[in-house]
Design an enzyme around this catalytic site. Structure first.
Site, short mmCIF file in Angstrom:
data_model
loop_
_atom_site.label_atom_id
_atom_site.label_comp_id
_atom_site.label_asym_id
_atom_site.label_seq_id
_atom_site.Cartn_x
_atom_site.Cartn_y
_atom_site.Cartn_z
N ASN A 105 -12.82 -3.26 2.73
CA ASN A 105 -13.67 -2.09 2.92
C ASN A 105 -14.68 -2.05 1.78
O ASN A 105 -14.27 -2.05 0.60
CB ASN A 105 -12.83 -0.81 2.92
CG ASN A 105 -11.83 -0.78 4.07
OD1 ASN A 105 -12.11 -1.29 5.15
ND2 ASN A 105 -10.67 -0.18 3.84
N HIS A 146 -10.51 -5.41 -3.11
CA HIS A 146 -9.17 -5.76 -2.63
C HIS A 146 -9.22 -6.12 -1.16
O HIS A 146 -10.10 -5.66 -0.42
CB HIS A 146 -8.19 -4.60 -2.85
CG HIS A 146 -8.67 -3.28 -2.34
ND1 HIS A 146 -9.59 -2.51 -3.03
CD2 HIS A 146 -8.39 -2.60 -1.20
CE1 HIS A 146 -9.83 -1.41 -2.35
NE2 HIS A 146 -9.12 -1.44 -1.22
N ASP A 158 0.84 -1.19 0.00
CA ASP A 158 0.00 0.00 0.00
C ASP A 158 0.89 1.25 0.00
O ASP A 158 1.89 1.33 0.69
CB ASP A 158 -0.92 -0.01 1.23
CG ASP A 158 -2.08 0.94 1.10
OD1 ASP A 158 -3.23 0.46 1.00
OD2 ASP A 158 -1.84 2.17 1.09
N HIS A 191 -6.95 -5.88 2.34
CA HIS A 191 -5.79 -5.29 3.00
C HIS A 191 -5.22 -6.36 3.94
O HIS A 191 -5.96 -6.91 4.77
CB HIS A 191 -6.19 -4.11 3.88
CG HIS A 191 -6.76 -2.94 3.15
ND1 HIS A 191 -6.06 -1.78 2.94
CD2 HIS A 191 -7.97 -2.75 2.58
CE1 HIS A 191 -6.82 -0.91 2.29
NE2 HIS A 191 -7.99 -1.48 2.06
P1 5GP Z 1 -9.65 1.27 0.27
O1 5GP Z 1 -9.72 2.58 1.00
O2 5GP Z 1 -10.37 1.36 -1.06
O3 5GP Z 1 -10.07 0.09 1.08
O4 5GP Z 1 -8.12 1.02 -0.01
C1 5GP Z 1 -7.43 1.58 -1.08
C2 5GP Z 1 -5.98 1.57 -0.71
O5 5GP Z 1 -5.23 1.77 -1.87
C3 5GP Z 1 -5.58 2.67 0.29
O6 5GP Z 1 -5.04 2.07 1.45
C4 5GP Z 1 -4.55 3.49 -0.47
O7 5GP Z 1 -3.48 3.91 0.32
C5 5GP Z 1 -4.10 2.53 -1.56
N1 5GP Z 1 -3.70 3.17 -2.80
C6 5GP Z 1 -4.36 4.14 -3.47
N2 5GP Z 1 -3.72 4.46 -4.61
C7 5GP Z 1 -2.61 3.66 -4.65
C8 5GP Z 1 -1.55 3.53 -5.58
O8 5GP Z 1 -1.48 4.19 -6.62
N3 5GP Z 1 -0.58 2.61 -5.28
C9 5GP Z 1 -0.63 1.85 -4.15
N4 5GP Z 1 0.36 0.98 -3.97
N5 5GP Z 1 -1.62 1.95 -3.26
C10 5GP Z 1 -2.60 2.85 -3.50
#
Ligand code: 5GP
Length: 114
Positions: free
Chosen positions: A87, A100, A30, A102
């Site tokens: 999430n 996804h 992340d 985590h």
């Molecule tokens: P969500 O909030 O949708 O459950 O998680 C999305 C995750 O993707 C977040 O923890 C955020 O930090 C990560 N993220 C967003 N954009 C990028 C990216 O371009 N590269 C990486 N490696 N992680 C990302």
């Protein structure tokens, strides 16, 4: 639902620190880690949210979970423990609409989450 930043990572259009890949799953660190280990496990075939998953996705969802568990075991933090989180949509805190998991590890994680 259109393409996301994760689609660009799958197609190698933007860089990511990829730590695991098989024919159906990709995992990368992340960008904004919330624990010493914070890895995202994504299906290469995009599903926007867990709520969009269908019965035919059951094997893919299982593979995502087992990919995370296998990574934790190989990296040596399975015994200490870790957390796997999905999430879903706004109230779940989802920001990228490509399903996804985590994987968080390396510190004691509080409960309940914020
Ligand atoms: P969500 O909030 O949708 O459950 O998680 C999305 C995750 O993707 C977040 O923890 C955020 O930090 C990560 N993220 C967003 N954009 C990028 C990216 O371009 N590269 C990486 N490696 N992680 C990302």
């Amino acid at each position: 639902m259109g393409d996301t930043i994760f689609g660009k990572i799958i197609r190698r259009e933007i860089p990511a620190d990829i730590v695991y890949e098989d024919d159906e799953v990709l995992a990368f660190r992340d960008l904004n880690p919330q624990a010493p280990v914070h890895v995202l496990f994504i299906p290469k075939r995009a599903i926007p949210t867990l709520d969009d998953a269908q019965p035919e996705d059951v094997a893919l969802l299982g593979r995502l979970l087992l990919a995370a568990a296998g990574y934790a075991r190989r990296e040596g933090f399975a015994e200490q423990g870790y957390r796997v989180v999905n999430n879903c949509r706004e109230y779940g805190g989802q920001t990228v609409y490509h399903l996804h998991l985590h994987l968080l590890a390396g510190r004691h994680l509080g409960w309940p989450p914020g």
